[in-house]
Design an enzyme around this catalytic site. Structure first.
Site, PDB file in Angstrom:
ATOM      1  N   LYS A  59       5.899   2.745   2.023  1.00 11.13           N
ATOM      2  CA  LYS A  59       6.922   2.784   3.076  1.00 11.13           C
ATOM      3  C   LYS A  59       6.373   3.447   4.340  1.00 11.13           C
ATOM      4  O   LYS A  59       6.689   3.038   5.458  1.00 11.13           O
ATOM      5  CB  LYS A  59       8.164   3.534   2.576  1.00 11.13           C
ATOM      6  CG  LYS A  59       8.973   2.765   1.548  1.00 11.13           C
ATOM      7  CD  LYS A  59      10.213   3.545   1.137  1.00 11.13           C
ATOM      8  CE  LYS A  59      11.087   2.758   0.191  1.00 11.13           C
ATOM      9  NZ  LYS A  59      12.300   3.503  -0.208  1.00 11.13           N
ATOM     10  N   ALA A  80      10.363   9.240   2.779  1.00 11.91           N
ATOM     11  CA  ALA A  80      10.644   9.879   1.494  1.00 11.91           C
ATOM     12  C   ALA A  80      11.245   8.852   0.558  1.00 11.91           C
ATOM     13  O   ALA A  80      11.831   7.855   0.993  1.00 11.91           O
ATOM     14  CB  ALA A  80      11.609  11.055   1.680  1.00 11.91           C
ATOM     15  N   ASP A  81      11.077   9.100  -0.732  1.00 13.48           N
ATOM     16  CA  ASP A  81      11.693   8.228  -1.727  1.00 13.48           C
ATOM     17  C   ASP A  81      12.087   9.084  -2.923  1.00 13.48           C
ATOM     18  O   ASP A  81      11.365  10.024  -3.285  1.00 13.48           O
ATOM     19  CB  ASP A  81      10.726   7.122  -2.162  1.00 13.48           C
ATOM     20  CG  ASP A  81      11.442   6.028  -2.938  1.00 13.48           C
ATOM     21  OD1 ASP A  81      12.224   5.284  -2.317  1.00 13.48           O
ATOM     22  OD2 ASP A  81      11.241   5.930  -4.162  1.00 13.48           O
ATOM     23  N   THR A  82      13.231   8.771  -3.490  1.00 15.68           N
ATOM     24  CA  THR A  82      13.755   9.533  -4.625  1.00 15.68           C
ATOM     25  C   THR A  82      13.938   8.610  -5.820  1.00 15.68           C
ATOM     26  O   THR A  82      14.428   7.489  -5.673  1.00 15.68           O
ATOM     27  CB  THR A  82      15.108  10.176  -4.269  1.00 15.68           C
ATOM     28  OG1 THR A  82      14.926  11.061  -3.160  1.00 15.68           O
ATOM     29  CG2 THR A  82      15.675  10.961  -5.436  1.00 15.68           C
ATOM     30  N   ALA A 117       9.430  12.201  -3.426  1.00 18.83           N
ATOM     31  CA  ALA A 117       8.149  12.289  -2.727  1.00 18.83           C
ATOM     32  C   ALA A 117       8.428  12.245  -1.232  1.00 18.83           C
ATOM     33  O   ALA A 117       9.303  11.506  -0.774  1.00 18.83           O
ATOM     34  CB  ALA A 117       7.234  11.139  -3.132  1.00 18.83           C
TER      35      ALA A 117
END
Length: 201
Positions: A59, A80-82, A117
Site C-alpha cells: 500500500k 497502515a494495515d490492521t 503494521a
C-alpha cells in the site's frame, strides 16, 4: 507552516488519531482505477504478522507512486494495515452480514491477536514498525451478535468489530496498544514519523 504528512488510508479513525496527536495530514487516496483490494489478498500459509507487514508495504509503494504521478509537494507518506488473527487464521474485513456474524461467533469467548503494521516513506527511505495486541471477548449471544451486525458497525472492519464502538462491551481484557487495535498504534507511529524527521512534540 507546520510539517504535514500524507495519509494513504480511507479510515476516518486513523485521520482522527493523527489529528488528536497534533499531526497535520492530507489524504492521499487511490484513484478510481486502482485495485486496492487486490493488495490485501492472503498468500497460502502466510503468517498474520508477515501478511500485515507485506500488505502495508504494498500500500505504501502504491501511495508513493500516486504521489509522484500527481506531482504533489513532497512530504512523508504514512500507510497502515490492521488484521485480526486467531492463531494463524487471518480474519480480514467481512464480505457480508452473514460473514460478519460467523467471524464474531468465532471470536466469542476467546482471545485473539490484533496486528497493526505502520510504515512511512520519505526521501527514498522506508521506516516501519509492527504493533501486537491481544483482546479477549466475553461470550456473545447469537441475538447480540445479530443486533451488532445489524447496526452496520462491523462492516469494513478487520475481525468485524470496532473496539472504540459497541464491541467494547464484550472486551473482557485488552493487552497492548488500544490505538493499535483501533488501527494506528500511537507509540509505533511516533517512532516511524520521528525517524522520518517529523517533530511531534
Amino acid at each position: 507552516m507546520r510539517d504535514f504528512i500524507y495519509l494513504a488510508s480511507q479510515s476516518p479513525r486513523r485521520k482522527q488519531l493523527l489529528e488528536q496527536w497534533g499531526v497535520r495530514c492530507e489524504l492521499l487516496l487511490p484513484d478510481a482505477d486502482e485495485d486496492s483490494e487486490a493488495l490485501e489478498a492472503v498468500k497460502p500459509n502466510e503468517p498474520p504478522s508477515r501478511y500485515v507487514q507485506r500488505v502495508t508495504r504494498l500500500k505504501l509503494e502504491a501511495a508513493v507512486d500516486r504521489l509522484k504521478r500527481r506531482a504533489l509537494p513532497l512530504a512523508p507518506v504514512l500507510c497502515a494495515d490492521t488484521t485480526v488473527a486467531m492463531g494463524r487464521d487471518i480474519m480480514g474485513k467481512p464480505e457480508s452480514a452473514a460473514h460478519a456474524r460467523r467471524m464474531l461467533a468465532q471470536l466469542s469467548g476467546h482471545k485473539h491477536q490484533v496486528l497493526t503494521a505502520v510504515a512511512v516513506a520519505h526521501k527514498g527511505q522506508v521506516f516501519a514498525a509492527l504493533s501486537r495486541s491481544s483482546v479477549e471477548f466475553a461470550e456473545m449471544k447469537p441475538a447480540e451478535i445479530a443486533r451488532y451486525v445489524a447496526s452496520g458497525e462491523p462492516m469494513g472492519k478487520a475481525g468485524a468489530y470496532a473496539i472504540q464502538g459497541k464491541a467494547a462491551l464484550w472486551a473482557r481484557q485488552i493487552s497492548g496498544s488500544y490505538s493499535g487495535i483501533m488501527g494506528l498504534p500511537a507509540f509505533e507511529t511516533a517512532q516511524v514519523l520521528q525517524a522520518a524527521g517529523l517533530r511531534l512534540l
